[in-house]
Design a protein around this motif. Structure first.
Motif, PDB file in Angstrom:
ATOM      1  N   GLN A   1       0.811  -1.216   0.000  1.00 50.79           N
ATOM      2  CA  GLN A   1       0.000   0.000   0.000  1.00 50.79           C
ATOM      3  C   GLN A   1       0.847   1.270   0.000  1.00 50.79           C
ATOM      4  N   THR A   2       2.029   1.226   0.621  1.00 47.57           N
ATOM      5  CA  THR A   2       2.922   2.394   0.580  1.00 47.57           C
ATOM      6  C   THR A   2       3.338   2.676  -0.857  1.00 47.57           C
ATOM      7  N   ALA A   3       3.691   1.629  -1.584  1.00 45.37           N
ATOM      8  CA  ALA A   3       4.080   1.783  -2.993  1.00 45.37           C
ATOM      9  C   ALA A   3       2.910   2.300  -3.819  1.00 45.37           C
ATOM     10  N   VAL A   4       1.725   1.784  -3.548  1.00 46.72           N
ATOM     11  CA  VAL A   4       0.536   2.216  -4.293  1.00 46.72           C
ATOM     12  C   VAL A   4       0.255   3.688  -4.043  1.00 46.72           C
ATOM     13  N   ARG A   5       0.265   4.094  -2.781  1.00 46.68           N
ATOM     14  CA  ARG A   5      -0.072   5.486  -2.447  1.00 46.68           C
ATOM     15  C   ARG A   5       0.930   6.458  -3.054  1.00 46.68           C
ATOM     16  N   LEU A   6       2.215   6.158  -2.948  1.00 45.17           N
ATOM     17  CA  LEU A   6       3.221   7.075  -3.482  1.00 45.17           C
ATOM     18  C   LEU A   6       3.209   7.100  -5.012  1.00 45.17           C
ATOM     19  N   THR A   7       2.951   5.953  -5.629  1.00 48.61           N
ATOM     20  CA  THR A   7       2.861   5.918  -7.090  1.00 48.61           C
ATOM     21  C   THR A   7       1.703   6.791  -7.570  1.00 48.61           C
ATOM     22  N   LEU A   8       0.548   6.657  -6.939  1.00 45.59           N
ATOM     23  CA  LEU A   8      -0.618   7.441  -7.346  1.00 45.59           C
ATOM     24  C   LEU A   8      -0.431   8.919  -7.030  1.00 45.59           C
ATOM     25  N   ALA A   9       0.248   9.224  -5.920  1.00 43.74           N
ATOM     26  CA  ALA A   9       0.508  10.629  -5.578  1.00 43.74           C
ATOM     27  C   ALA A   9       1.447  11.261  -6.612  1.00 43.74           C
ATOM     28  N   GLY A  10       2.496  10.543  -6.978  1.00 39.45           N
ATOM     29  CA  GLY A  10       3.424  11.047  -7.982  1.00 39.45           C
ATOM     30  C   GLY A  10       2.741  11.219  -9.328  1.00 39.45           C
ATOM     31  N   PHE A  11       1.877  10.264  -9.686  1.00 35.53           N
ATOM     32  CA  PHE A  11       1.180  10.359 -10.968  1.00 35.53           C
ATOM     33  C   PHE A  11       0.200  11.524 -10.981  1.00 35.53           C
ATOM     34  N   LEU A  12      -0.455  11.785  -9.855  1.00 35.37           N
ATOM     35  CA  LEU A  12      -1.370  12.925  -9.774  1.00 35.37           C
ATOM     36  C   LEU A  12      -0.628  14.229 -10.035  1.00 35.37           C
ATOM     37  N   ALA A  13       0.543  14.377  -9.417  1.00 26.51           N
ATOM     38  CA  ALA A  13       1.343  15.586  -9.645  1.00 26.51           C
ATOM     39  C   ALA A  13       1.754  15.685 -11.114  1.00 26.51           C
ATOM     40  N   LEU A  14       2.147  14.556 -11.700  1.00 28.00           N
ATOM     41  CA  LEU A  14       2.577  14.561 -13.097  1.00 28.00           C
ATOM     42  C   LEU A  14       1.409  14.857 -14.029  1.00 28.00           C
ATOM     43  N   MET A  15       0.238  14.320 -13.716  1.00 24.50           N
ATOM     44  CA  MET A  15      -0.937  14.564 -14.545  1.00 24.50           C
ATOM     45  C   MET A  15      -1.341  16.038 -14.508  1.00 24.50           C
ATOM     46  N   LEU A  16      -1.261  16.650 -13.326  1.00 27.42           N
ATOM     47  CA  LEU A  16      -1.558  18.077 -13.221  1.00 27.42           C
ATOM     48  C   LEU A  16      -0.541  18.901 -13.998  1.00 27.42           C
ATOM     49  N   ALA A  17       0.721  18.479 -13.960  1.00 22.96           N
ATOM     50  CA  ALA A  17       1.755  19.190 -14.710  1.00 22.96           C
ATOM     51  C   ALA A  17       1.525  19.049 -16.211  1.00 22.96           C
ATOM     52  N   PHE A  18       1.128  17.855 -16.632  1.00 23.22           N
ATOM     53  CA  PHE A  18       1.020  17.553 -18.058  1.00 23.22           C
ATOM     54  C   PHE A  18      -0.249  18.120 -18.679  1.00 23.22           C
ATOM     55  N   PHE A  19      -1.376  17.973 -17.957  1.00 28.26           N
ATOM     56  CA  PHE A  19      -2.662  18.360 -18.539  1.00 28.26           C
ATOM     57  C   PHE A  19      -3.355  19.509 -17.810  1.00 28.26           C
ATOM     58  N   GLY A  20      -2.929  19.814 -16.596  1.00 30.56           N
ATOM     59  CA  GLY A  20      -3.635  20.816 -15.797  1.00 30.56           C
ATOM     60  C   GLY A  20      -3.738  22.170 -16.476  1.00 30.56           C
ATOM     61  N   SER A  21      -2.603  22.697 -16.923  1.00 27.39           N
ATOM     62  CA  SER A  21      -2.611  24.024 -17.542  1.00 27.39           C
ATOM     63  C   SER A  21      -3.356  24.016 -18.865  1.00 27.39           C
ATOM     64  N   LYS A  22      -3.216  22.932 -19.638  1.00 24.80           N
ATOM     65  CA  LYS A  22      -3.932  22.840 -20.912  1.00 24.80           C
ATOM     66  C   LYS A  22      -5.442  22.849 -20.678  1.00 24.80           C
ATOM     67  N   LEU A  23      -5.887  22.142 -19.650  1.00 23.44           N
ATOM     68  CA  LEU A  23      -7.308  22.108 -19.352  1.00 23.44           C
ATOM     69  C   LEU A  23      -7.827  23.501 -19.000  1.00 23.44           C
ATOM     70  N   VAL A  24      -7.084  24.216 -18.158  1.00 22.11           N
ATOM     71  CA  VAL A  24      -7.527  25.550 -17.720  1.00 22.11           C
ATOM     72  C   VAL A  24      -7.428  26.559 -18.857  1.00 22.11           C
ATOM     73  N   LEU A  25      -6.268  26.631 -19.514  1.00 26.19           N
ATOM     74  CA  LEU A  25      -6.043  27.667 -20.518  1.00 26.19           C
ATOM     75  C   LEU A  25      -6.847  27.439 -21.790  1.00 26.19           C
ATOM     76  N   GLU A  26      -6.907  26.180 -22.263  1.00 26.31           N
ATOM     77  CA  GLU A  26      -7.516  25.930 -23.562  1.00 26.31           C
ATOM     78  C   GLU A  26      -9.017  25.684 -23.496  1.00 26.31           C
ATOM     79  N   LEU A  27      -9.478  24.974 -22.464  1.00 22.42           N
ATOM     80  CA  LEU A  27     -10.886  24.597 -22.413  1.00 22.42           C
ATOM     81  C   LEU A  27     -11.718  25.523 -21.540  1.00 22.42           C
TER      82      LEU A  27
END
Length: 266
Positions: A236-262
Motif C-alpha cells: 500500500q505504501t508503494a501504491v499510495r506514493l505511485t498514485l501521488a506522484g502520478f497525480l502531480a505529473l498529470m496536473l503538470a502535463f494536462f492541468g494548464s492545458k485544461l484551464v487555458l484551452e478549455l
C-alpha cells in the motif's frame, strides 16, 4: 479515407480487442491473449494515422488538449504492448487502456482545435517526445498500482473475485510496478534535463507550475524507489506514493492545458 472514419475504425478495433481480452482472461489461456493484442496493433496503426494527421500540419505542430491526450494514449498502448511482447504480464491493463483510447481517438478527430500551431526545433521535439514517453510509462505504473491495490485488499480480506482471480501472483504484480517505475523515472529524468537545456525559461509564468509539479513527481517516484530498496517499502505504501506522484505529473502535463484551452479558451 477521411480522418473521422479512420478514428471510428480505431475505436471499434479497440473495443473488439477489449472484449476479446475479457474472454482470454476468463479462459486463462496465454495463447488466447495473442489475438486481442494483434487486433490492438491494427487499432494503434489507425490511431497513429489519426494522431499524425491531426498534430502535424503545414502550419506547424498542433499540441492542443485533445490532440495530446490521443497521442499520450497511443504512447501508453505502445508501451504496454511492447512490455507484453517482452513477456511482462500486463494484459489486464488493456481492459482499462483500450476503452479510454477509443474515446480519446474519437474526441481527437471530432473535437475542436484548442491551440494554435507552433514550430518546434529539434531540441524541443526531443523534450516533448521524452516527456510523452515518460508520461506513458508512468501512466502504466499508475494503472498497475490501482490494480495492485484492489488485488492486495481482496487477498487480505480473503475474498478474491472478479478480475483479481485472473491476475498473476501479488509479488509478480508488485515487481512489475517497480520495473515500470524504474523505466519511467529514467525517462522523466531525460525529459527534465532536456527541458532545462532546450526550453528558454522553464520557470516563466506559464511554465513554472509544470516545472514544479514535474519535479515534485520525480522526487516522489525517486523517493519510492529508494525506500523500496533501502527500507523495504511495498504494497500500500508503494501504491499510495505511485498514485501521488502520478497525480502531480498529470496536473503538470494536462492541468494548464485544461484551464487555458478549455476553460479560459486562450
Amino acid at each position: 479515407m477521411p480522418l473521422p472514419l479512420i478514428a471510428t475504425l480505431a475505436a471499434l478495433l479497440y473495443l473488439v480487442a477489449t472484449g476479446m481480452q475479457l474472454v482470454a482472461l476468463a479462459q486463462r489461456g496465454t495463447n488466447a491473449s495473442r489475438l486481442p493484442v494483434s487486433i490492438a496493433v491494427l487499432a494503434m496503426a489507425c490511431h497513429a494515422l489519426v494522431a499524425w494527421d491531426s498534430i502535424s500540419t503545414e502550419d506547424g505542430v498542433h499540441l492542443g488538449f485533445y490532440k495530446v491526450a490521443a497521442l499520450v494514449f497511443l504512447a501508453v498502448n505502445i508501451a504496454c504492448v511492447v512490455a507484453i511482447a517482452l513477456k511482462r504480464p500486463l494484459h489486464n491493463l488493456l481492459l482499462v487502456l483500450f476503452p479510454l483510447s477509443a474515446v480519446a481517438v474519437m474526441v481527437s478527430s471530432l473535437g475542436p482545435q484548442t491551440e494554435h500551431a507552433s514550430h518546434l526545433g529539434h531540441g524541443l521535439l526531443i523534450h516533448v517526445a521524452s516527456s510523452i514517453i515518460a508520461y506513458a510509462v508512468l501512466t502504466l505504473a499508475a494503472v498497475q498500482a490501482g490494480v495492485l491495490a484492489v488485488q492486495d485488499r481482496q487477498l487480505h480480506e480473503r475474498h478474491p473475485g472478479g478480475i483479481v482471480k485472473w491476475l498473476p501472483p501479488l509479488q509478480r504484480m508488485e515487481a512489475m510496478l517497480f520495473e515500470l517505475l524504474w523505466v519511467g523515472v529514467i525517462l522523466l529524468t531525460v525529459a527534465i534535463v532536456t527541458g532545462f537545456i532546450f526550453v528558454e525559461d522553464l520557470f516563466a509564468q506559464h511554465l513554472v507550475h509544470k516545472t514544479v509539479l514535474t519535479i515534485v513527481a520525480w522526487m516522489t517516484f525517486s523517493s519510492l524507489l529508494w525506500g523500496h530498496y533501502q527500507l523495504g517499502w511495498r504494497s500500500q505504501t508503494a501504491v499510495r506514493l505511485t498514485l501521488a506522484g502520478f497525480l502531480a505529473l498529470m496536473l503538470a502535463f494536462f492541468g494548464s492545458k485544461l484551464v487555458l484551452e478549455l476553460i479560459l479558451q486562450r
